[in-house]
Design a protein around this motif. Structure first.
Motif, PDB file in Angstrom:
ATOM      1  N   SER A 163       0.843  -1.204   0.000  1.00 36.00           N
ATOM      2  CA  SER A 163       0.000   0.000   0.000  1.00 36.00           C
ATOM      3  C   SER A 163       0.877   1.253   0.000  1.00 36.00           C
ATOM      4  N   ASN A 164       2.044   1.194   0.664  1.00 37.01           N
ATOM      5  CA  ASN A 164       2.994   2.313   0.548  1.00 37.01           C
ATOM      6  C   ASN A 164       3.463   2.476  -0.896  1.00 37.01           C
ATOM      7  N   ALA A 165       3.834   1.355  -1.521  1.00 35.40           N
ATOM      8  CA  ALA A 165       4.357   1.410  -2.892  1.00 35.40           C
ATOM      9  C   ALA A 165       3.331   2.086  -3.812  1.00 35.40           C
ATOM     10  N   PHE A 166       2.059   1.686  -3.696  1.00 38.36           N
ATOM     11  CA  PHE A 166       1.027   2.296  -4.550  1.00 38.36           C
ATOM     12  C   PHE A 166       0.760   3.746  -4.167  1.00 38.36           C
ATOM     13  N   LYS A 167       0.862   4.019  -2.850  1.00 38.54           N
ATOM     14  CA  LYS A 167       0.582   5.382  -2.392  1.00 38.54           C
ATOM     15  C   LYS A 167       1.612   6.380  -2.941  1.00 38.54           C
ATOM     16  N   PHE A 168       2.883   5.957  -2.935  1.00 41.54           N
ATOM     17  CA  PHE A 168       3.952   6.901  -3.296  1.00 41.54           C
ATOM     18  C   PHE A 168       4.396   6.764  -4.753  1.00 41.54           C
ATOM     19  N   THR A 191       9.062  -3.495  -5.168  1.00 43.61           N
ATOM     20  CA  THR A 191       9.808  -2.449  -5.865  1.00 43.61           C
ATOM     21  C   THR A 191       8.828  -1.504  -6.552  1.00 43.61           C
ATOM     22  N   ASP A 192       9.037  -0.202  -6.369  1.00 41.28           N
ATOM     23  CA  ASP A 192       8.160   0.742  -7.054  1.00 41.28           C
ATOM     24  C   ASP A 192       8.971   1.752  -7.854  1.00 41.28           C
ATOM     25  N   THR A 193       8.279   2.468  -8.741  1.00 42.06           N
ATOM     26  CA  THR A 193       8.936   3.514  -9.533  1.00 42.06           C
ATOM     27  C   THR A 193       8.393   4.868  -9.072  1.00 42.06           C
ATOM     28  N   GLY A 196      10.564   7.863  -4.224  1.00 44.29           N
ATOM     29  CA  GLY A 196      11.840   7.559  -3.574  1.00 44.29           C
ATOM     30  C   GLY A 196      11.946   8.180  -2.183  1.00 44.29           C
ATOM     31  N   ILE A 197      12.990   7.776  -1.463  1.00 43.78           N
ATOM     32  CA  ILE A 197      13.168   8.226  -0.075  1.00 43.78           C
ATOM     33  C   ILE A 197      14.598   8.769   0.075  1.00 43.78           C
ATOM     34  N   PRO A 198      14.755   9.999   0.589  1.00 41.98           N
ATOM     35  CA  PRO A 198      16.105  10.556   0.734  1.00 41.98           C
ATOM     36  C   PRO A 198      16.974   9.682   1.647  1.00 41.98           C
ATOM     37  N   GLN A 210       7.199   8.237  12.178  1.00 40.03           N
ATOM     38  CA  GLN A 210       8.157   8.999  11.369  1.00 40.03           C
ATOM     39  C   GLN A 210       7.765   8.957   9.900  1.00 40.03           C
ATOM     40  N   GLN A 211       7.733  10.122   9.288  1.00 40.69           N
ATOM     41  CA  GLN A 211       7.437  10.229   7.863  1.00 40.69           C
ATOM     42  C   GLN A 211       8.499  11.124   7.239  1.00 40.69           C
ATOM     43  N   VAL A 212       8.633  11.029   5.906  1.00 47.24           N
ATOM     44  CA  VAL A 212       9.720  11.782   5.277  1.00 47.24           C
ATOM     45  C   VAL A 212       9.582  13.277   5.534  1.00 47.24           C
ATOM     46  N   ASP A 213       8.432  13.850   5.310  1.00 49.38           N
ATOM     47  CA  ASP A 213       8.240  15.215   5.814  1.00 49.38           C
ATOM     48  C   ASP A 213       6.755  15.552   5.938  1.00 49.38           C
ATOM     49  N   GLY A 222      -1.759   9.175   6.073  1.00 50.17           N
ATOM     50  CA  GLY A 222      -1.021   8.112   6.764  1.00 50.17           C
ATOM     51  C   GLY A 222      -0.569   8.541   8.137  1.00 50.17           C
ATOM     52  N   THR A 223      -0.046   7.588   8.879  1.00 54.25           N
ATOM     53  CA  THR A 223       0.274   7.837  10.291  1.00 54.25           C
ATOM     54  C   THR A 223       1.740   7.638  10.633  1.00 54.25           C
ATOM     55  N   GLY A 224       2.487   7.006   9.731  1.00 53.43           N
ATOM     56  CA  GLY A 224       3.882   6.720  10.043  1.00 53.43           C
ATOM     57  C   GLY A 224       4.039   5.504  10.936  1.00 53.43           C
ATOM     58  N   LEU A 225       2.995   4.669  11.030  1.00 55.34           N
ATOM     59  CA  LEU A 225       3.092   3.484  11.890  1.00 55.34           C
ATOM     60  C   LEU A 225       3.384   2.201  11.098  1.00 55.34           C
ATOM     61  N   GLY A 226       2.967   2.179   9.820  1.00 57.30           N
ATOM     62  CA  GLY A 226       3.041   0.948   9.024  1.00 57.30           C
ATOM     63  C   GLY A 226       4.412   0.294   8.998  1.00 57.30           C
ATOM     64  N   LEU A 227       5.450   1.086   8.667  1.00 59.91           N
ATOM     65  CA  LEU A 227       6.783   0.486   8.530  1.00 59.91           C
ATOM     66  C   LEU A 227       7.355   0.023   9.864  1.00 59.91           C
ATOM     67  N   SER A 228       7.035   0.744  10.945  1.00 61.39           N
ATOM     68  CA  SER A 228       7.591   0.309  12.228  1.00 61.39           C
ATOM     69  C   SER A 228       6.942  -1.014  12.642  1.00 61.39           C
TER      70      SER A 228
HETATM   71  P1  ADP Z   1       2.664   6.040   6.483  1.00 62.17           P
HETATM   72  O1  ADP Z   1       2.715   5.442   5.108  1.00 62.17           O
HETATM   73  O2  ADP Z   1       1.364   5.821   7.179  1.00 62.17           O
HETATM   74  O3  ADP Z   1       3.118   7.467   6.544  1.00 62.17           O
HETATM   75  P2  ADP Z   1       4.834   4.192   7.071  1.00 62.17           P
HETATM   76  O4  ADP Z   1       5.491   3.863   8.376  1.00 62.17           O
HETATM   77  O5  ADP Z   1       4.292   3.070   6.284  1.00 62.17           O
HETATM   78  O6  ADP Z   1       3.706   5.247   7.408  1.00 62.17           O
HETATM   79  O7  ADP Z   1       5.870   4.989   6.189  1.00 62.17           O
HETATM   80  C1  ADP Z   1       6.622   6.045   6.772  1.00 62.17           C
HETATM   81  C2  ADP Z   1       7.102   7.022   5.713  1.00 62.17           C
HETATM   82  O8  ADP Z   1       8.084   6.403   4.872  1.00 62.17           O
HETATM   83  C3  ADP Z   1       6.011   7.482   4.761  1.00 62.17           C
HETATM   84  O9  ADP Z   1       5.249   8.542   5.315  1.00 62.17           O
HETATM   85  C4  ADP Z   1       6.864   7.941   3.585  1.00 62.17           C
HETATM   86  O10 ADP Z   1       7.412   9.223   3.845  1.00 62.17           O
HETATM   87  C5  ADP Z   1       8.007   6.917   3.562  1.00 62.17           C
HETATM   88  N1  ADP Z   1       7.749   5.803   2.630  1.00 62.17           N
HETATM   89  C6  ADP Z   1       7.356   4.533   2.959  1.00 62.17           C
HETATM   90  N2  ADP Z   1       7.255   3.757   1.871  1.00 62.17           N
HETATM   91  C7  ADP Z   1       7.581   4.514   0.810  1.00 62.17           C
HETATM   92  C8  ADP Z   1       7.684   4.285  -0.620  1.00 62.17           C
HETATM   93  N3  ADP Z   1       7.417   3.086  -1.175  1.00 62.17           N
HETATM   94  N4  ADP Z   1       8.077   5.333  -1.404  1.00 62.17           N
HETATM   95  C9  ADP Z   1       8.353   6.537  -0.848  1.00 62.17           C
HETATM   96  N5  ADP Z   1       8.281   6.819   0.473  1.00 62.17           N
HETATM   97  C10 ADP Z   1       7.908   5.834   1.303  1.00 62.17           C
END
Ligand code: ADP
Length: 274
Positions: A163-168, A191-193, A196-198, A210-213, A222-228
């Motif tokens: 869902s992150n891959a499709f979202k971003f 893998t997505d196109t 990207g993430i700094p 935590q989210q990129v910005d 989003g909430t920044g909880l998924g990846l953790s």
């Molecule tokens: P959320 O998606 O709810 O913000 P996540 O913990 O899943 O929370 O992701 C944290 C952050 O990591 C996202 O807010 C985004 O900034 C970055 N991120 C995660 N997956 C991707 C991705 N596939 N492409 C770009 N940025 C991503």
């Protein structure tokens, strides 16, 4: 004599401090237990009314008898989408609090890997079509049919990453790939196109909230909880997660999972609690 008295005094002080510390850590443990129980009860209490909201708003949004005008049916759809987001947030907070408290229950299943592509397509094909992004699934030729791990959690990890891959990602593709490595690990990469993430944020985003910005947050939600949650589950399943990403080119998350037995899983969970 005097030195002896000083030493005795110091020993007493140390003992007192030790007692205080023990009391304190007991209190901490108790309050963490309260927090977990509170969150578990709350999330249950929240879920019940939310389920009614979800079911009824969906019925309204479907508008089968055409009793609502187009705007009204649209509002019902928004209620349903927001309710779904809220349910996900409640589930995520509960998962994280259980992980923190060492209260996660995991089980080893015989996971049929050949069934996963259909499941993921069912969930993500509609999003892929809506955003006009290709969704490609590849299974390595030498992939075993079954893998021993927690099937429910594996699905949760994959859904989070996808869902992150499709979202971003706004154009191009999202690829899900399964491989069997020479170290007898199951390697699953998403893998997505997308955007990207700094480099300086690539570690940080695995931490809770935590989210990129803030700007992308507002843009994408989003909430920044998924990846953790993903990375905690992967750790509990004895695996690891890797990230390769280039700004404006895309990201690749790879999850490595070992074959688990219930004994191995129990020993990981036990070590986690200590
Ligand atoms: P959320 O998606 O709810 O913000 P996540 O913990 O899943 O929370 O992701 C944290 C952050 O990591 C996202 O807010 C985004 O900034 C970055 N991120 C995660 N997956 C991707 C991705 N596939 N492409 C770009 N940025 C991503």
């Amino acid at each position: 004599e005097e030195q002896y008295l000083i030493a005795e005094q110091k020993t007493k002080e140390l003992e007192k401090a030790k007692e205080e510390l023990e009391d304190y850590s007991e209190q901490l443990q108790k309050s963490s237990q309260y927090k977990t129980n509170f969150l578990a009860n709350m999330s249950h209490e929240l879920r019940t009314p939310l389920n009614s909201i979800l079911i009824l708003s969906q019925l309204l949004a479907e508008n089968e008898n055409q009793t609502l005008n187009e705007d009204e049916a649209g509002f019902a759809k928004v209620i349903h989408t927001s309710g779904t987001d809220l349910l996900k947030l409640i589930d995520d907070i509960l998962d994280l609090s259980k992980i923190e408290a060492g209260k996660v229950i995991l089980t080893v299943d015989e996971v049929n890997l050949t069934e996963i592509p259909e499941l993921m397509k069912l969930t993500f094909n509609p999003i892929a079509e809506k955003k006009d992004i290709a969704f490609v699934i590849e299974m390595d030729a030498n992939l075993p049919n079954v893998w021993y791990t927690d099937g429910q959690r594996l699905q949760q990890i994959l859904k989070n990453l996808l869902s992150n891959a499709f979202k971003f990602t706004d154009k191009g593709s999202v690829q899900l790939r399964f491989e069997h490595t020479s170290q007898d690990m199951l390697a699953i990469s998403v893998t997505d196109t997308g955007i990207g993430i700094p480099k300086d944020k690539q570690k940080l985003i695995f931490e809770a909230f935590q989210q990129v910005d803030g700007n992308t947050n507002r843009l994408y939600g989003g909430t920044g909880l998924g990846l953790s949650i993903c990375s905690e589950f992967v750790k509990l399943l004895g695996g690891s997660i890797e990230l390769n990403s280039t700004i404006d080119k895309g990201s690749c998350f790879t999850v490595y999972l070992p074959q688990l037995s219930q004994e191995k899983l129990d020993s990981i969970l036990l070590a986690q609690q200590e």
